[in-house]
Write an enzyme that holds these catalytic residues in place. Sequence first.
Site, PDB file in Angstrom:
ATOM      1  N   LYS A 116       0.818  -1.218   0.000  1.00  0.00           N
ATOM      2  CA  LYS A 116       0.000   0.000   0.000  1.00  0.00           C
ATOM      3  C   LYS A 116       0.850   1.266   0.000  1.00  0.00           C
ATOM      4  CE  LYS A 116      -2.321  -1.127   3.730  1.00  0.00           C
ATOM      5  NZ  LYS A 116      -1.773  -2.474   3.957  1.00  0.00           N
ATOM      6  N   ASN A 139      -3.289   5.952   5.920  1.00  0.00           N
ATOM      7  CA  ASN A 139      -2.577   5.076   6.853  1.00  0.00           C
ATOM      8  C   ASN A 139      -1.071   5.266   6.753  1.00  0.00           C
ATOM      9  OD1 ASN A 139      -2.735   2.924   8.817  1.00  0.00           O
ATOM     10  ND2 ASN A 139      -1.824   1.597   7.286  1.00  0.00           N
ATOM     11  N   HIS A 186      -3.605  -9.788  10.231  1.00  0.00           N
ATOM     12  CA  HIS A 186      -4.437  -9.130  11.249  1.00  0.00           C
ATOM     13  C   HIS A 186      -5.579 -10.010  11.744  1.00  0.00           C
ATOM     14  CE1 HIS A 186      -2.263  -5.441  10.769  1.00  0.00           C
ATOM     15  NE2 HIS A 186      -2.627  -5.301   9.500  1.00  0.00           N
TER      16      HIS A 186
END
Length: 433
Positions: A116, A139, A186
């Site tokens: 990302k 983020n 996650h």
Amino acid sequence: MNPRPPLPPGPYLVVGLARSGAAAARMLREHGEVMGCDSGAPPEADGLHGMDVRLNTDGLDLLSRAQTVVKSPGVPQQAPVIVSARERGLEIVGELELAWGLIPNEFVAVTGTNGKTTTVELLGAMYREAGLPVEVAGNVGTPLASLARAIDPAATVVCEASSFQLEDSTEFAPECAVLLNVSEDHLDRHGSFDDYVAAKLRVFQNQSEDDVAILESGFAGQPGRASTVRFGGPDSDLAEREDELWWKGVRMLPTSEVRLRGHHNLENAMAASAAALARGVEQQAVCDALRSFAGVPHRLEEVAERDGVLFVNDSKATNVASARVGIEAFDGGVHLIAGGSLKGGGFAGLREAVASRCRACYLIGEAAEQLEADLQATVPLHRCGTLERALEAAAGAAVPGETVLLSPACASYDQFKNFEERGDRFRELARRG
């Protein structure tokens, strides 16, 4: 631009006051009373003057004064203050969606398990190469909320969107949404892989037919109403054919001219190119950025070379898939430093890359025991405990032409504040010699 929802009513309680939460609190000050709470004491909270801020607390005593709760990405859905707010019927909004609602600019949102940050920074470079105003946020380093009322109205916002941010979104609708890849990550937060994937796919759910969804060629199905642009395969809109990149049948450049290292970064480059070109960035600017963009800190960052040994900081590789592609970016002779805090899931997915590319592994942190169990019978494994001891051992064993690679496959929270601090420490030690 896609329409924005009205700002929810104050008073506002911002839960989680690190980088994103602190920026959200400052953004809201002109819209009503703002309170803040954090279960710890992040340094960013020190600058929140003129509002009721409670640190080292669950914030439950502030709920009776709030109409809207603003949830920072790092705060889990199961946090007591979030559960109680939901039971009371209070509006709960995430920082990403709240900031998007107050920034009336075109948005390109990038999500995925890995790549990302590299992709959003590369997209920013493409826009700048074309002379177009752009802001890179989300983020990645700059909180999105910090751009409100401080951004050129003509600028495009290229926004990194994590699963933590997207799980809180209900109306977020970027004009262009990019899904890079999805692999297990996650699970400690989302509970299951299906829930993790569902959080990622929320980036597409509110897009209209006038918007664009950028998807890898092998991704099955259409996740929303937007027009789809594919990248990666030989028949994609942004295609790789015979070591060259093509955009809708027009040759762009040889893949050998893409400056980023590794096949995974070629995929990131194709995704970024597809997004930029689909939004009207000139092809020449896209190609020039591909030739010049060298990457981001903590992602395959070459930080030192001593006595013919290359030292590479890949601290941002906080999961197995990311660490695997980091290892595979080198032909062999890798002395791998891996480990850190556990996130759920195992490390068997590293076995093939470790066996084929590594000379040895140097294991650190609370994950060392599981790494040792999962990587048995691949290469020599050394339990080193700390990053300092691991780097010393790896550097002592490496010979000219080999690489000492920090690619942890783990989060950093057992020994460091974040992956940046871990990477900074590796860089310092590697250069010190």
